[in-house]
Design a protein around this motif. Sequence first.
Motif, PDB file in Angstrom:
ATOM      1  N   GLY A 179     -50.510  55.151   3.944  1.00  0.00           N
ATOM      2  CA  GLY A 179     -51.530  56.184   3.800  1.00  0.00           C
ATOM      3  C   GLY A 179     -52.813  55.718   3.170  1.00  0.00           C
ATOM      4  N   ILE A 180     -52.903  54.448   2.805  1.00  0.00           N
ATOM      5  CA  ILE A 180     -54.114  53.908   2.187  1.00  0.00           C
ATOM      6  C   ILE A 180     -55.014  53.350   3.283  1.00  0.00           C
ATOM      7  CG2 ILE A 180     -55.053  52.273   0.516  1.00  0.00           C
ATOM      8  CD1 ILE A 180     -52.309  52.286  -0.864  1.00  0.00           C
ATOM      9  N   LEU A 181     -56.280  53.775   3.289  1.00  0.00           N
ATOM     10  CA  LEU A 181     -57.271  53.253   4.221  1.00  0.00           C
ATOM     11  C   LEU A 181     -58.440  52.691   3.429  1.00  0.00           C
ATOM     12  CD1 LEU A 181     -57.666  56.192   6.807  1.00  0.00           C
ATOM     13  CD2 LEU A 181     -55.893  54.437   6.752  1.00  0.00           C
ATOM     14  N   LEU A 182     -58.999  51.591   3.919  1.00  0.00           N
ATOM     15  CA  LEU A 182     -60.242  51.066   3.360  1.00  0.00           C
ATOM     16  C   LEU A 182     -61.163  50.742   4.527  1.00  0.00           C
ATOM     17  CD1 LEU A 182     -61.958  50.227   0.995  1.00  0.00           C
ATOM     18  CD2 LEU A 182     -60.880  47.977   1.040  1.00  0.00           C
ATOM     19  N   ILE A 183     -62.358  51.339   4.510  1.00  0.00           N
ATOM     20  CA  ILE A 183     -63.306  51.231   5.609  1.00  0.00           C
ATOM     21  C   ILE A 183     -64.659  50.834   5.034  1.00  0.00           C
ATOM     22  CG2 ILE A 183     -64.449  52.469   7.486  1.00  0.00           C
ATOM     23  CD1 ILE A 183     -62.029  54.379   7.518  1.00  0.00           C
ATOM     24  N   VAL A 184     -65.310  49.841   5.657  1.00  0.00           N
ATOM     25  CA  VAL A 184     -66.630  49.386   5.211  1.00  0.00           C
ATOM     26  C   VAL A 184     -67.589  49.444   6.390  1.00  0.00           C
ATOM     27  CG1 VAL A 184     -67.971  47.525   4.181  1.00  0.00           C
ATOM     28  CG2 VAL A 184     -65.581  47.845   3.504  1.00  0.00           C
ATOM     29  N   TRP A 185     -68.694  50.149   6.199  1.00  0.00           N
ATOM     30  CA  TRP A 185     -69.769  50.228   7.185  1.00  0.00           C
ATOM     31  C   TRP A 185     -71.024  49.593   6.602  1.00  0.00           C
ATOM     32  CZ3 TRP A 185     -70.096  52.743  12.123  1.00  0.00           C
ATOM     33  CH2 TRP A 185     -68.868  53.212  12.580  1.00  0.00           C
ATOM     34  N   LEU A 186     -71.810  48.961   7.475  1.00  0.00           N
ATOM     35  CA  LEU A 186     -72.940  48.149   7.026  1.00  0.00           C
ATOM     36  C   LEU A 186     -74.173  48.466   7.863  1.00  0.00           C
ATOM     37  CD1 LEU A 186     -73.466  45.613   5.092  1.00  0.00           C
ATOM     38  CD2 LEU A 186     -73.215  44.247   7.166  1.00  0.00           C
ATOM     39  N   ARG A 187     -75.321  48.468   7.218  1.00  0.00           N
ATOM     40  CA  ARG A 187     -76.591  48.616   7.933  1.00  0.00           C
ATOM     41  C   ARG A 187     -76.805  47.413   8.848  1.00  0.00           C
ATOM     42  NH1 ARG A 187     -81.169  51.580   7.018  1.00  0.00           N
ATOM     43  NH2 ARG A 187     -80.379  52.350   5.020  1.00  0.00           N
ATOM     44  N   GLY A 188     -77.266  47.668  10.067  1.00  0.00           N
ATOM     45  CA  GLY A 188     -77.352  46.611  11.067  1.00  0.00           C
ATOM     46  C   GLY A 188     -78.164  45.408  10.641  1.00  0.00           C
ATOM     47  N   SER A 189     -79.268  45.620   9.934  1.00  0.00           N
ATOM     48  CA  SER A 189     -80.138  44.508   9.567  1.00  0.00           C
ATOM     49  C   SER A 189     -79.515  43.580   8.531  1.00  0.00           C
ATOM     50  CB  SER A 189     -81.464  45.050   9.025  1.00  0.00           C
ATOM     51  OG  SER A 189     -81.232  45.860   7.882  1.00  0.00           O
ATOM     52  N   LEU A 190     -78.413  44.019   7.906  1.00  0.00           N
ATOM     53  CA  LEU A 190     -77.765  43.187   6.885  1.00  0.00           C
ATOM     54  C   LEU A 190     -76.654  42.322   7.452  1.00  0.00           C
ATOM     55  CD1 LEU A 190     -77.529  45.639   3.849  1.00  0.00           C
ATOM     56  CD2 LEU A 190     -79.317  44.000   4.416  1.00  0.00           C
ATOM     57  N   ARG A 191     -76.375  42.461   8.729  1.00  0.00           N
ATOM     58  CA  ARG A 191     -75.248  41.723   9.280  1.00  0.00           C
ATOM     59  C   ARG A 191     -75.423  40.213   9.116  1.00  0.00           C
ATOM     60  NH1 ARG A 191     -72.399  42.730  15.172  1.00  0.00           N
ATOM     61  NH2 ARG A 191     -70.558  41.481  14.767  1.00  0.00           N
ATOM     62  N   LYS A 192     -76.662  39.753   9.221  1.00  0.00           N
ATOM     63  CA  LYS A 192     -76.922  38.321   9.090  1.00  0.00           C
ATOM     64  C   LYS A 192     -76.648  37.824   7.680  1.00  0.00           C
ATOM     65  CE  LYS A 192     -81.845  38.999   8.029  1.00  0.00           C
ATOM     66  NZ  LYS A 192     -81.709  40.461   7.868  1.00  0.00           N
ATOM     67  N   ASP A 193     -76.619  38.736   6.695  1.00  0.00           N
ATOM     68  CA  ASP A 193     -76.399  38.345   5.307  1.00  0.00           C
ATOM     69  C   ASP A 193     -74.928  38.323   4.919  1.00  0.00           C
ATOM     70  OD1 ASP A 193     -79.162  38.245   5.004  1.00  0.00           O
ATOM     71  OD2 ASP A 193     -79.278  40.324   4.307  1.00  0.00           O
ATOM     72  N   LEU A 194     -74.054  38.886   5.775  1.00  0.00           N
ATOM     73  CA  LEU A 194     -72.639  39.018   5.429  1.00  0.00           C
ATOM     74  C   LEU A 194     -71.836  37.839   5.968  1.00  0.00           C
ATOM     75  CD1 LEU A 194     -70.561  42.195   5.314  1.00  0.00           C
ATOM     76  CD2 LEU A 194     -69.681  40.310   6.677  1.00  0.00           C
ATOM     77  N   ARG A 195     -71.022  37.228   5.099  1.00  0.00           N
ATOM     78  CA  ARG A 195     -70.219  36.071   5.480  1.00  0.00           C
ATOM     79  C   ARG A 195     -68.832  36.162   4.839  1.00  0.00           C
ATOM     80  NH1 ARG A 195     -73.812  35.797   8.419  1.00  0.00           N
ATOM     81  NH2 ARG A 195     -75.184  34.062   8.994  1.00  0.00           N
ATOM     82  N   HIS A 196     -67.897  35.446   5.427  1.00  0.00           N
ATOM     83  CA  HIS A 196     -66.565  35.217   4.857  1.00  0.00           C
ATOM     84  C   HIS A 196     -65.851  36.517   4.515  1.00  0.00           C
ATOM     85  CE1 HIS A 196     -67.841  31.116   4.727  1.00  0.00           C
ATOM     86  NE2 HIS A 196     -68.702  31.306   3.754  1.00  0.00           N
ATOM     87  N   LEU A 197     -65.805  37.447   5.458  1.00  0.00           N
ATOM     88  CA  LEU A 197     -65.143  38.723   5.210  1.00  0.00           C
ATOM     89  C   LEU A 197     -63.633  38.550   5.359  1.00  0.00           C
ATOM     90  CD1 LEU A 197     -66.367  42.163   6.393  1.00  0.00           C
ATOM     91  CD2 LEU A 197     -63.948  41.621   6.414  1.00  0.00           C
ATOM     92  N   SER A 198     -62.896  38.990   4.341  1.00  0.00           N
ATOM     93  CA  SER A 198     -61.450  38.786   4.301  1.00  0.00           C
ATOM     94  C   SER A 198     -60.785  40.027   3.715  1.00  0.00           C
ATOM     95  CB  SER A 198     -61.136  37.554   3.450  1.00  0.00           C
ATOM     96  OG  SER A 198     -59.750  37.364   3.304  1.00  0.00           O
ATOM     97  N   ILE A 199     -59.601  40.355   4.216  1.00  0.00           N
ATOM     98  CA  ILE A 199     -58.880  41.543   3.763  1.00  0.00           C
ATOM     99  C   ILE A 199     -57.479  41.159   3.303  1.00  0.00           C
ATOM    100  CG2 ILE A 199     -57.894  43.776   4.478  1.00  0.00           C
ATOM    101  CD1 ILE A 199     -60.157  44.088   6.433  1.00  0.00           C
ATOM    102  N   SER A 200     -57.040  41.770   2.198  1.00  0.00           N
ATOM    103  CA  SER A 200     -55.687  41.543   1.688  1.00  0.00           C
ATOM    104  C   SER A 200     -55.071  42.882   1.304  1.00  0.00           C
ATOM    105  CB  SER A 200     -55.720  40.612   0.467  1.00  0.00           C
ATOM    106  OG  SER A 200     -54.431  40.444  -0.076  1.00  0.00           O
TER     107      SER A 200
END
Length: 404
Positions: free
Chosen positions: A134-155
Motif C-alpha cells: 500500500g505504500i506508493l512513492l511518485i516523483v514528477w519533475l518540470r521538463g526543463s530540469l530533466r537535463k539536471d537529473l542523474r543517477h536515479l535509483s529506488i530502494s
Amino acid sequence: MKDGCSPPISLETKPQRKLHHGYKVFVSTWNVGGALPDADLRLDNWLDTRELYDVYVLGFQEAVPLTPLNVIRPTTNPLSRWNYLISAALNRSSSSSSSSSTSSSSSSSGQKIHPVKEGQAEEFFCVASKQMVGILLIVWLRGSLRKDLRHLSISAVGCGAMGFMGNKGAISVSFFLQKKSFCFVCCHLSSGGAAGDEQRRNRDAAKILSRTAFLRRRPRKILDHDRIILLGDLNYRVSLPVPTARSLVAKKEWAMLLQRDQLLAEMSGGILEGWSEGAIRFPPTYKYNPNSDEYYGCVPGSKGDNTRAPAWCDRILWRGKGLTQTRYDRYESKLSDHRPVRAVFVIPVHTDTWRTMPCGSQMRRQTLLSLISSSPSDHNQIRQSEGSVSSVTVYPSPFSNVEL
C-alpha cells in the motif's frame, strides 16, 4: 598547436561557481485508507497548481486495503490511477495544446509520447513511480530540469508482517540534481496507541535507515546523501491519557498536545535525533470519522475506540544543509480517516559555468561527464533517468477498463 577551434583559447580555463535561483520542491504525504480514486477526482487544490513547483514528491500509504491477500500480492494497481490524476492536474493548462499539436507515437510500455514544441506551456513528467503493497512513492519533475537529473535509483524495505512484509516499511528514491544528492523516503511505520507501541515504530525507523541501500558506490545509504526528506504516516501518537488528549483537542490546545508528541521526543535524543521539522500550526491529522470533519470517538454519544485519540501521525522531516522550508500545512480532504500533509522546500543549487574551451578539451570533458553520469541498473531496484528533454510521458486513462 591549433586543434581546429577559432580563436585559440588558453588550456587553463577553470569553472566558475554560480548560484542557481533554487529549486522549489513540493512534498506531500497522504494515507488514503485503502480508497481508490475516482476518475473525476481533481487534485489541483491539493497540489496547489496555481503556483507550479519544480519537483513534486508524493507519498501514499494504504493505497490498497491492507488485507492478507493484498499484503502477499496486491490485486489492484493504484499507481496508474494516481499518476493519471497527477498528470491531469499538473499538465492541465497545456493538455489541450499538446494533444492537438502533433500525432503521438507509442512507447514500449504502451504509454503515449507527445513532442513538446517551443512556445507551449512547460510540462511535467514522472521520473519515479514505485509501489510496495500500500505504500506508493511518485516523483514528477518540470521538463526543463530533466537535463539536471542523474543517477536515479529506488530502494524498497519491508518491515511489516514477519518483519519483512511490505504492509509497513519504506520506499526511497535517490538522485542527483546538479552536483547534490537527494533522497526522499516515504514511510508507513507500525500503528498502535498503546503504551510501548512507539518502540515498534522506532525499530521500524531503525530498520529503514540501516537496510535501505542503493546499488551504487556513493551515496549508498540514506544518511549518506546531501539532502534528505522523510515523509509518511509515521504513526507516532500523543503520550497522554485518551480522555485528557480528547479534552485538549476539543479546546484546540495544540501546543499542549505537542508537548507530549512522541515524534518530537524521538527527534530530541531518540532514534530520529538530528532531523528537523517545521512548526506544526495545524490540527491533528488522524483519526477522523468516515466522510466527516469530526474526530473518531470525540463526538458526544458516539461508540468510539477508547484507546485512540487524535494525533499528528502524518509528518514531513528533513536533514542536510541548504534546505529551507517555506510551507508546512495540511490539506482538507474527506477521502480517508487521515488528512494529507504538505511542505514546500527551496533548495539552492550551485552550478558550474564554463568559459569557452578548446574543442579537444571540451570534447574530452563531455566524454568524461557522459561516463560518470551513467549508473548500473537492477530489476525493480534502479530506474535511470537519462534522455532528451524534447518529449514528455502522457498517461492514458486507467479508468475506462476497470470497475470503480
